[in-house]
Design a protein around this motif. Structure first.
Motif, short mmCIF file in Angstrom:
data_model
loop_
_atom_site.label_atom_id
_atom_site.label_comp_id
_atom_site.label_asym_id
_atom_site.label_seq_id
_atom_site.Cartn_x
_atom_site.Cartn_y
_atom_site.Cartn_z
N HIS A 1 30.34 3.41 -8.19
CA HIS A 1 30.51 4.56 -7.30
C HIS A 1 31.31 4.26 -6.04
O HIS A 1 31.54 5.17 -5.23
N LEU A 2 31.76 3.02 -5.87
CA LEU A 2 32.56 2.70 -4.69
C LEU A 2 33.82 3.55 -4.65
O LEU A 2 34.21 4.07 -3.59
N GLY A 3 34.46 3.73 -5.78
CA GLY A 3 35.68 4.53 -5.85
C GLY A 3 35.46 5.99 -5.54
O GLY A 3 36.42 6.73 -5.26
N GLU A 4 34.21 6.44 -5.56
CA GLU A 4 33.86 7.82 -5.24
C GLU A 4 33.44 7.97 -3.77
O GLU A 4 33.05 9.05 -3.34
N GLY A 5 33.51 6.87 -3.04
CA GLY A 5 33.13 6.90 -1.64
C GLY A 5 31.65 6.76 -1.38
O GLY A 5 31.17 7.08 -0.28
N VAL A 6 30.90 6.25 -2.36
CA VAL A 6 29.45 6.08 -2.22
C VAL A 6 29.13 4.60 -2.19
O VAL A 6 29.37 3.88 -3.17
N ARG A 7 28.61 4.13 -1.06
CA ARG A 7 28.18 2.73 -0.96
C ARG A 7 26.73 2.60 -1.46
O ARG A 7 25.90 3.46 -1.17
N VAL A 8 26.45 1.50 -2.17
CA VAL A 8 25.10 1.26 -2.68
C VAL A 8 24.70 -0.16 -2.34
O VAL A 8 25.41 -1.13 -2.68
N ASN A 9 23.58 -0.30 -1.67
CA ASN A 9 23.04 -1.60 -1.29
C ASN A 9 21.53 -1.63 -1.54
O ASN A 9 20.93 -0.61 -1.86
N ALA A 10 20.97 -2.81 -1.38
CA ALA A 10 19.52 -2.97 -1.50
C ALA A 10 18.98 -3.68 -0.27
O ALA A 10 19.69 -4.47 0.38
N VAL A 11 17.74 -3.42 0.05
CA VAL A 11 17.00 -4.20 1.02
C VAL A 11 15.89 -4.91 0.26
O VAL A 11 15.24 -4.33 -0.61
N SER A 12 15.71 -6.20 0.56
CA SER A 12 14.74 -7.01 -0.20
C SER A 12 13.72 -7.61 0.77
O SER A 12 13.94 -8.70 1.33
N PRO A 13 12.61 -6.92 0.98
CA PRO A 13 11.60 -7.43 1.92
C PRO A 13 10.81 -8.59 1.33
O PRO A 13 10.64 -8.72 0.11
N GLY A 14 10.30 -9.42 2.23
CA GLY A 14 9.23 -10.32 1.86
C GLY A 14 7.93 -9.53 1.81
O GLY A 14 7.93 -8.31 1.72
N THR A 15 6.81 -10.22 1.87
CA THR A 15 5.52 -9.53 1.84
C THR A 15 5.35 -8.75 3.14
O THR A 15 5.30 -9.33 4.22
N ALA A 16 5.28 -7.44 3.02
CA ALA A 16 5.24 -6.58 4.21
C ALA A 16 3.82 -6.10 4.48
O ALA A 16 2.99 -5.96 3.57
N ASP A 17 3.56 -5.82 5.72
CA ASP A 17 2.23 -5.37 6.15
C ASP A 17 2.12 -3.87 5.90
O ASP A 17 2.31 -3.04 6.79
N THR A 18 1.81 -3.52 4.65
CA THR A 18 1.78 -2.13 4.20
C THR A 18 0.40 -1.77 3.67
O THR A 18 -0.44 -2.64 3.43
N PRO A 19 0.14 -0.47 3.45
CA PRO A 19 -1.15 -0.07 2.89
C PRO A 19 -1.44 -0.72 1.53
O PRO A 19 -2.60 -1.01 1.22
N TRP A 20 -0.39 -0.96 0.70
CA TRP A 20 -0.63 -1.58 -0.60
C TRP A 20 -1.17 -3.00 -0.44
O TRP A 20 -2.13 -3.39 -1.11
N ILE A 21 -0.58 -3.77 0.47
CA ILE A 21 -1.09 -5.11 0.74
C ILE A 21 -2.50 -5.02 1.31
O ILE A 21 -3.38 -5.84 0.98
N GLY A 22 -2.74 -4.02 2.15
CA GLY A 22 -4.09 -3.85 2.68
C GLY A 22 -5.12 -3.63 1.59
O GLY A 22 -6.23 -4.18 1.64
N ARG A 23 -4.74 -2.84 0.58
CA ARG A 23 -5.67 -2.60 -0.54
C ARG A 23 -5.89 -3.87 -1.35
O ARG A 23 -7.03 -4.13 -1.81
N LEU A 24 -4.85 -4.67 -1.53
CA LEU A 24 -5.02 -5.94 -2.24
C LEU A 24 -5.97 -6.87 -1.48
O LEU A 24 -6.82 -7.53 -2.08
N LEU A 25 -5.80 -6.91 -0.17
CA LEU A 25 -6.67 -7.78 0.63
C LEU A 25 -8.11 -7.33 0.58
O LEU A 25 -9.04 -8.16 0.55
N GLU A 26 -8.33 -6.03 0.54
CA GLU A 26 -9.70 -5.51 0.47
C GLU A 26 -10.41 -5.95 -0.80
O GLU A 26 -11.64 -6.12 -0.81
#
Length: 250
Positions: free
Chosen positions: A163-188
């Protein structure tokens, strides 16, 4: 960077909580109008909140239609919605493999597919997919999750090429272990939540969980027109987990 988002319209999937909520706040602070797609959008702090199931194509298309009806344009898509999975390769059924891959990978395809006709009309079109350190590092008890996030990383690069030729940039973000509700549920669920949290923090070179606001800053950079020459990359926000090999502390 704040001014560069003025006038732009964004969709953030899974934007009612965790990383998605942080991204929504950051993009709105930067001047963008943000539509949140979520299964439970009622508590989303957004300009538009739509109940969307990214596992259902008709639901996704209704959501995109609602955005266009409300704002008349679409410039940014943040494919953040996803689910977790635990266990080795032997621990999940075929049904669970299909469910996780359908949401974490095919869900990105559904949202992007519906959004692309509108993104192609934008002068500042950008897609950011949420991958994970699990895509590039072998983590214990994360076989299914890692497979899904590895697919997200590969999909991101293929989409960027298409899609670069169509003017659409595509990237990713790759977090490490983030302090989120899902991690909170795992810890519980852990036998010793404090010890489990300490182990997760020690696994990351900077010695703590990643703050969702730090991930949101990375997303804001990737979607900004100021990063117009950045496409096809995965931006790690992981305290050095992917690249660094430090000596043990002490």
């Amino acid at each position: 960077m704040s001014a560069s988002l003025e006038g732009l319209v964004a969709v953030v999937t899974g934007g009612a909580s965790g990383i998605g909520a942080a991204v929504t706040r950051r993009l709105r602070d930067g001047g963008a109008r943000v539509a949140v797609f979520d299964l439970a959008p009622e508590h989303a702090e957004a300009d538009l909140a739509v109940a969307v199931d990214i596992a259902d194509d008709a639901s996704v298309r209704r959501g995109i239609d609602a955005v266009i009806a409300e704002f008349g344009r679409l410039d940014i898509v943040v494919n953040n919605a996803g689910i977790g999975a635990q266990g080795a390769v032997t621990d999940n059924s075929d049904d669970e493999w299909h469910r996780v891959l359908d949401i974490n990978v095919v869900g990105i395809a559904r949202v992007s597919r519906a959004a692309l006709p509108h993104l192609r009309l934008s002068p500042s079109a950008a897609i950011v997919n949420t991958s994970s350190i699990a895509a590039t590092a072998g983590l214990q008890q994360r076989a299914l999750y890692s497979a899904s996030k590895g697919a997200v990383l590969a999909l991101t690069r293929a989409m960027a090429a298409d899609h670069l030729g169509e003017g659409v940039r595509v990237n990713a973000v790759s977090p490490g272990t983030a302090d989120t509700p899902w991690i909170g549920r795992l810890l519980e669920k852990a036998e010793d939540p404090a010890a489990e949290r300490a182990a997760l923090e020690a696994r990351q070179p900077h010695g703590r969980l990643v703050d969702p606001d730090e991930i949101a800053e990375a997303v804001a950079y990737l979607v900004s027109p100021a990063s117009g020459s950045t496409t096809g990359i995965s931006l790690a926000v992981d305290g050095g987990m992917h690249e660094l090999r430090l000596r043990p502390r002490g």
